[in-house]
Design a protein around this motif. Structure first.
Motif, PDB file in Angstrom:
ATOM      1  N   ILE A   1       0.840  -1.194   0.000  1.00  0.00           N
ATOM      2  CA  ILE A   1       0.000   0.000   0.000  1.00  0.00           C
ATOM      3  C   ILE A   1       0.879   1.249   0.000  1.00  0.00           C
ATOM      4  N   LYS A   2       1.902   1.245   0.864  1.00  0.00           N
ATOM      5  CA  LYS A   2       2.789   2.398   0.973  1.00  0.00           C
ATOM      6  C   LYS A   2       4.200   1.925   1.301  1.00  0.00           C
ATOM      7  N   PHE A   3       5.176   2.641   0.770  1.00  0.00           N
ATOM      8  CA  PHE A   3       6.574   2.318   1.023  1.00  0.00           C
ATOM      9  C   PHE A   3       7.355   3.611   1.194  1.00  0.00           C
ATOM     10  N   SER A   4       8.313   3.601   2.121  1.00  0.00           N
ATOM     11  CA  SER A   4       9.237   4.725   2.235  1.00  0.00           C
ATOM     12  C   SER A   4      10.586   4.205   2.709  1.00  0.00           C
ATOM     13  N   LYS A   5      11.603   4.982   2.422  1.00  0.00           N
ATOM     14  CA  LYS A   5      12.941   4.623   2.881  1.00  0.00           C
ATOM     15  C   LYS A   5      13.717   5.898   3.166  1.00  0.00           C
ATOM     16  N   GLU A   6      14.596   5.792   4.139  1.00  0.00           N
ATOM     17  CA  GLU A   6      15.515   6.866   4.471  1.00  0.00           C
ATOM     18  C   GLU A   6      16.906   6.257   4.424  1.00  0.00           C
ATOM     19  N   ILE A   7      17.718   6.748   3.506  1.00  0.00           N
ATOM     20  CA  ILE A   7      19.023   6.159   3.233  1.00  0.00           C
ATOM     21  C   ILE A   7      20.128   7.089   3.713  1.00  0.00           C
ATOM     22  N   ASP A   8      21.035   6.502   4.475  1.00  0.00           N
ATOM     23  CA  ASP A   8      22.215   7.222   4.950  1.00  0.00           C
ATOM     24  C   ASP A   8      23.388   6.267   4.845  1.00  0.00           C
ATOM     25  N   GLU A   9      24.034   6.288   3.691  1.00  0.00           N
ATOM     26  CA  GLU A   9      25.219   5.463   3.492  1.00  0.00           C
ATOM     27  C   GLU A   9      26.354   6.325   2.974  1.00  0.00           C
ATOM     28  N   LYS A  10      27.479   5.721   2.844  1.00  0.00           N
ATOM     29  CA  LYS A  10      28.719   6.436   2.529  1.00  0.00           C
ATOM     30  C   LYS A  10      28.562   7.446   1.394  1.00  0.00           C
ATOM     31  N   ASP A  11      28.005   7.029   0.278  1.00  0.00           N
ATOM     32  CA  ASP A  11      27.929   7.871  -0.916  1.00  0.00           C
ATOM     33  C   ASP A  11      26.521   8.341  -1.268  1.00  0.00           C
ATOM     34  N   LEU A  12      25.543   8.068  -0.407  1.00  0.00           N
ATOM     35  CA  LEU A  12      24.163   8.404  -0.750  1.00  0.00           C
ATOM     36  C   LEU A  12      23.352   8.733   0.501  1.00  0.00           C
ATOM     37  N   LYS A  13      22.675   9.859   0.445  1.00  0.00           N
ATOM     38  CA  LYS A  13      21.741  10.239   1.499  1.00  0.00           C
ATOM     39  C   LYS A  13      20.469  10.706   0.795  1.00  0.00           C
ATOM     40  N   THR A  14      19.376   9.996   1.042  1.00  0.00           N
ATOM     41  CA  THR A  14      18.136  10.320   0.339  1.00  0.00           C
ATOM     42  C   THR A  14      16.930   9.809   1.111  1.00  0.00           C
ATOM     43  N   LYS A  15      15.767  10.345   0.756  1.00  0.00           N
ATOM     44  CA  LYS A  15      14.475   9.862   1.255  1.00  0.00           C
ATOM     45  C   LYS A  15      13.583   9.672   0.039  1.00  0.00           C
ATOM     46  N   ARG A  16      12.864   8.559   0.003  1.00  0.00           N
ATOM     47  CA  ARG A  16      11.922   8.297  -1.088  1.00  0.00           C
ATOM     48  C   ARG A  16      10.694   7.636  -0.497  1.00  0.00           C
TER      49      ARG A  16
ATOM     50  N   GLU B   1      20.537   5.466  -9.151  1.00  0.00           N
ATOM     51  CA  GLU B   1      21.238   5.826  -7.924  1.00  0.00           C
ATOM     52  C   GLU B   1      20.342   5.468  -6.760  1.00  0.00           C
ATOM     53  N   THR B   2      20.541   4.291  -6.239  1.00  0.00           N
ATOM     54  CA  THR B   2      19.752   3.836  -5.108  1.00  0.00           C
ATOM     55  C   THR B   2      20.698   3.221  -4.093  1.00  0.00           C
ATOM     56  N   ASP B   3      20.160   2.827  -2.969  1.00  0.00           N
ATOM     57  CA  ASP B   3      21.002   2.291  -1.913  1.00  0.00           C
ATOM     58  C   ASP B   3      21.516   0.895  -2.272  1.00  0.00           C
ATOM     59  N   ILE B   4      22.533   0.481  -1.581  1.00  0.00           N
ATOM     60  CA  ILE B   4      23.234  -0.766  -1.908  1.00  0.00           C
ATOM     61  C   ILE B   4      22.324  -1.987  -1.792  1.00  0.00           C
ATOM     62  N   PHE B   5      21.450  -2.015  -0.784  1.00  0.00           N
ATOM     63  CA  PHE B   5      20.543  -3.149  -0.623  1.00  0.00           C
ATOM     64  C   PHE B   5      19.560  -3.235  -1.782  1.00  0.00           C
ATOM     65  N   MET B   6      18.878  -2.130  -2.068  1.00  0.00           N
ATOM     66  CA  MET B   6      17.861  -2.141  -3.117  1.00  0.00           C
ATOM     67  C   MET B   6      18.472  -2.349  -4.498  1.00  0.00           C
ATOM     68  N   LYS B   7      19.676  -1.872  -4.704  1.00  0.00           N
ATOM     69  CA  LYS B   7      20.344  -2.044  -5.997  1.00  0.00           C
ATOM     70  C   LYS B   7      20.663  -3.516  -6.253  1.00  0.00           C
ATOM     71  N   ASN B   8      21.039  -4.227  -5.209  1.00  0.00           N
ATOM     72  CA  ASN B   8      21.547  -5.583  -5.391  1.00  0.00           C
ATOM     73  C   ASN B   8      20.551  -6.712  -5.117  1.00  0.00           C
ATOM     74  N   ILE B   9      19.521  -6.483  -4.333  1.00  0.00           N
ATOM     75  CA  ILE B   9      18.648  -7.582  -3.904  1.00  0.00           C
ATOM     76  C   ILE B   9      17.894  -8.223  -5.074  1.00  0.00           C
ATOM     77  N   VAL B  10      17.682  -7.500  -6.155  1.00  0.00           N
ATOM     78  CA  VAL B  10      16.922  -8.068  -7.278  1.00  0.00           C
ATOM     79  C   VAL B  10      17.791  -8.565  -8.425  1.00  0.00           C
ATOM     80  N   LYS B  11      19.102  -8.458  -8.310  1.00  0.00           N
ATOM     81  CA  LYS B  11      19.980  -8.894  -9.390  1.00  0.00           C
ATOM     82  C   LYS B  11      19.852 -10.395  -9.638  1.00  0.00           C
ATOM     83  N   GLU B  12      19.937 -10.760 -10.907  1.00  0.00           N
ATOM     84  CA  GLU B  12      19.803 -12.176 -11.295  1.00  0.00           C
ATOM     85  C   GLU B  12      20.851 -13.067 -10.654  1.00  0.00           C
ATOM     86  N   GLU B  13      22.067 -12.559 -10.509  1.00  0.00           N
ATOM     87  CA  GLU B  13      23.162 -13.396 -10.013  1.00  0.00           C
ATOM     88  C   GLU B  13      23.161 -13.564  -8.489  1.00  0.00           C
ATOM     89  N   ILE B  14      22.176 -13.015  -7.812  1.00  0.00           N
ATOM     90  CA  ILE B  14      22.083 -13.106  -6.359  1.00  0.00           C
ATOM     91  C   ILE B  14      21.259 -14.330  -5.955  1.00  0.00           C
TER      92      ILE B  14
END
Length: 182
Positions: free
Chosen positions: A23-38, A134-147
Protein backbone atom coordinates in the motif's frame (compact mmCIF):
# COMPACT_ATOMS: atom_id res chain seq x y z
CA UNK A 1 30.64 -4.07 6.47
CA UNK A 2 30.42 -0.85 8.54
CA UNK A 3 34.21 -0.54 8.50
CA UNK A 4 34.35 -0.35 4.71
CA UNK A 5 30.89 0.94 3.83
CA UNK A 6 29.05 2.53 6.76
CA UNK A 7 25.29 2.73 6.41
CA UNK A 8 22.17 3.40 8.43
CA UNK A 9 19.20 2.65 6.18
CA UNK A 10 15.57 2.48 7.27
CA UNK A 11 12.75 0.94 5.21
CA UNK A 12 9.05 1.20 6.04
CA UNK A 13 6.14 -0.63 4.40
CA UNK A 14 2.40 -0.64 4.88
CA UNK A 15 0.60 -3.58 3.29
CA UNK A 16 -2.74 -5.33 3.28
CA UNK A 17 -2.57 -7.87 6.14
CA UNK A 18 -4.79 -10.32 4.24
CA UNK A 19 -2.72 -10.68 1.07
CA UNK A 20 0.53 -8.76 1.78
CA UNK A 21 -0.07 -6.45 -1.18
CA UNK A 22 1.88 -3.20 -0.90
CA UNK A 23 0.00 0.00 0.00
CA UNK A 24 2.79 2.40 0.97
CA UNK A 25 6.57 2.32 1.02
CA UNK A 26 9.24 4.72 2.24
CA UNK A 27 12.94 4.62 2.88
CA UNK A 28 15.51 6.87 4.47
CA UNK A 29 19.02 6.16 3.23
CA UNK A 30 22.21 7.22 4.95
CA UNK A 31 25.22 5.46 3.49
CA UNK A 32 28.72 6.44 2.53
CA UNK A 33 27.93 7.87 -0.92
CA UNK A 34 24.16 8.40 -0.75
CA UNK A 35 21.74 10.24 1.50
CA UNK A 36 18.14 10.32 0.34
CA UNK A 37 14.48 9.86 1.26
CA UNK A 38 11.92 8.30 -1.09
CA UNK A 39 8.35 7.16 -0.71
CA UNK A 40 5.50 5.74 -2.76
CA UNK A 41 1.80 5.14 -2.23
CA UNK A 42 -0.75 3.06 -4.13
CA UNK A 43 -3.81 4.92 -5.38
CA UNK A 44 -7.33 3.61 -5.98
CA UNK A 45 -6.47 2.69 -9.60
CA UNK A 46 -3.51 0.49 -8.53
CA UNK A 47 -0.87 2.99 -9.59
CA UNK A 48 2.11 3.07 -7.26
CA UNK A 49 3.25 6.70 -7.21
CA UNK A 50 6.77 7.60 -6.20
CA UNK A 51 6.21 11.12 -7.53
CA UNK A 52 4.01 12.71 -10.16
CA UNK A 53 6.41 11.54 -12.88
CA UNK A 54 7.41 8.17 -11.37
CA UNK A 55 4.46 5.80 -11.35
CA UNK A 56 4.02 2.12 -12.06
CA UNK A 57 0.81 0.18 -12.68
CA UNK A 58 0.50 -2.68 -10.20
CA UNK A 59 -1.39 -5.93 -10.46
CA UNK A 60 -3.71 -6.77 -7.59
CA UNK A 61 -1.87 -7.82 -4.42
CA UNK A 62 1.58 -6.88 -5.71
CA UNK A 63 4.35 -7.66 -3.24
CA UNK A 64 7.69 -5.99 -2.51
CA UNK A 65 10.81 -7.47 -0.93
CA UNK A 66 9.61 -6.24 2.47
CA UNK A 67 6.05 -7.56 2.22
CA UNK A 68 7.46 -10.92 1.11
CA UNK A 69 9.71 -11.02 4.18
CA UNK A 70 6.71 -10.37 6.39
CA UNK A 71 4.69 -13.00 4.54
CA UNK A 72 7.17 -15.85 5.16
CA UNK A 73 7.01 -15.08 8.88
CA UNK A 74 3.23 -15.37 8.99
CA UNK A 75 2.12 -17.84 6.31
CA UNK A 76 2.60 -21.61 6.20
CA UNK A 77 5.18 -22.85 3.71
CA UNK A 78 2.39 -24.95 2.17
CA UNK A 79 0.61 -21.74 1.13
CA UNK A 80 3.60 -20.04 -0.49
CA UNK A 81 5.97 -22.73 -1.72
CA UNK A 82 6.56 -22.47 -5.51
CA UNK A 83 3.74 -19.92 -6.04
CA UNK A 84 4.60 -16.87 -8.15
CA UNK A 85 3.54 -13.45 -6.81
CA UNK A 86 3.40 -10.13 -8.65
CA UNK A 87 6.40 -8.10 -7.57
CA UNK A 88 7.43 -4.42 -7.64
CA UNK A 89 10.83 -2.96 -6.87
CA UNK A 90 11.48 0.77 -7.31
CA UNK A 91 9.33 1.01 -10.48
CA UNK A 92 10.55 -2.34 -11.84
CA UNK A 93 7.94 -5.08 -12.06
CA UNK A 94 8.11 -8.83 -12.29
CA UNK A 95 7.39 -11.81 -10.14
CA UNK A 96 8.81 -13.54 -7.08
CA UNK A 97 8.44 -16.90 -5.40
CA UNK A 98 9.68 -18.78 -2.38
CA UNK A 99 11.00 -22.29 -2.76
CA UNK A 100 10.94 -24.27 0.45
CA UNK A 101 14.23 -26.17 0.65
CA UNK A 102 14.09 -28.05 3.94
CA UNK A 103 13.60 -27.89 7.67
CA UNK A 104 16.88 -27.54 9.51
CA UNK A 105 18.42 -26.37 12.76
CA UNK A 106 20.04 -22.93 12.83
CA UNK A 107 22.24 -21.67 15.63
CA UNK A 108 21.27 -18.14 16.75
CA UNK A 109 24.21 -17.68 19.12
CA UNK A 110 22.28 -19.00 22.12
CA UNK A 111 20.33 -22.03 20.98
CA UNK A 112 19.62 -24.26 18.00
CA UNK A 113 16.29 -23.30 16.40
CA UNK A 114 14.22 -25.46 14.03
CA UNK A 115 13.60 -23.40 10.88
CA UNK A 116 11.98 -23.61 7.49
CA UNK A 117 14.64 -22.83 4.90
CA UNK A 118 13.59 -20.93 1.76
CA UNK A 119 15.20 -19.63 -1.39
CA UNK A 120 13.63 -16.51 -2.88
CA UNK A 121 13.57 -16.18 -6.67
CA UNK A 122 12.95 -12.77 -8.22
CA UNK A 123 12.42 -12.18 -11.93
CA UNK A 124 12.29 -8.57 -13.15
CA UNK A 125 10.38 -8.42 -16.42
CA UNK A 126 9.98 -4.66 -16.92
CA UNK A 127 12.54 -2.07 -15.92
CA UNK A 128 10.98 1.10 -14.64
CA UNK A 129 12.10 4.67 -14.20
CA UNK A 130 15.79 5.35 -14.69
CA UNK A 131 15.84 7.71 -11.67
CA UNK A 132 16.46 4.67 -9.48
CA UNK A 133 19.90 3.97 -10.96
CA UNK A 134 21.24 5.83 -7.92
CA UNK A 135 19.75 3.84 -5.11
CA UNK A 136 21.00 2.29 -1.91
CA UNK A 137 23.23 -0.77 -1.91
CA UNK A 138 20.54 -3.15 -0.62
CA UNK A 139 17.86 -2.14 -3.12
CA UNK A 140 20.34 -2.04 -6.00
CA UNK A 141 21.55 -5.58 -5.39
CA UNK A 142 18.65 -7.58 -3.90
CA UNK A 143 16.92 -8.07 -7.28
CA UNK A 144 19.98 -8.89 -9.39
CA UNK A 145 19.80 -12.18 -11.29
CA UNK A 146 23.16 -13.40 -10.01
CA UNK A 147 22.08 -13.11 -6.36
CA UNK A 148 21.00 -16.14 -4.34
CA UNK A 149 18.65 -15.14 -1.52
CA UNK A 150 18.05 -17.57 1.36
CA UNK A 151 16.03 -17.24 4.56
CA UNK A 152 15.64 -19.42 7.64
CA UNK A 153 12.35 -18.82 9.49
CA UNK A 154 11.67 -20.31 12.91
CA UNK A 155 8.88 -22.87 12.99
CA UNK A 156 7.95 -21.96 16.57
CA UNK A 157 5.48 -19.08 16.91
CA UNK A 158 5.92 -16.22 16.79
CA UNK A 159 7.76 -17.11 13.59
CA UNK A 160 10.65 -14.84 12.72
CA UNK A 161 13.57 -14.73 10.34
CA UNK A 162 16.52 -16.22 12.22
CA UNK A 163 19.03 -15.94 9.41
CA UNK A 164 19.19 -14.37 5.96
CA UNK A 165 21.96 -15.05 3.48
CA UNK A 166 22.60 -13.18 0.27
CA UNK A 167 25.25 -14.60 -2.00
CA UNK A 168 26.53 -13.21 -5.26
CA UNK A 169 27.59 -15.91 -7.73
CA UNK A 170 30.67 -13.80 -8.54
CA UNK A 171 31.78 -13.65 -4.90
CA UNK A 172 32.02 -16.92 -2.96
CA UNK A 173 31.44 -15.42 0.51
CA UNK A 174 27.82 -15.00 1.59
CA UNK A 175 26.58 -11.88 3.36
CA UNK A 176 24.54 -12.61 6.46
CA UNK A 177 22.09 -9.87 7.39
CA UNK A 178 20.07 -9.01 10.46
CA UNK A 179 16.42 -8.11 10.01
CA UNK A 180 14.56 -6.10 12.66
CA UNK A 181 10.81 -5.69 12.50
CA UNK A 182 8.51 -3.71 14.74
Amino acid sequence: VDLFYPLENTYFSIFDPKDYGIIKFSKEIDEKDLKTKRSAIKDSLNFFKYSSSETVKLNENTKTIFTLLSMIQNVSFLDIDTKWFSFEHETQTGRARFLWADTSNVWNGIDSIICDHYRLDIEIMENGDQNFKETDIFMKNIVKEEITREFWVSKKKPKRIIQAKIKNKNYPLPLFIKIKSK
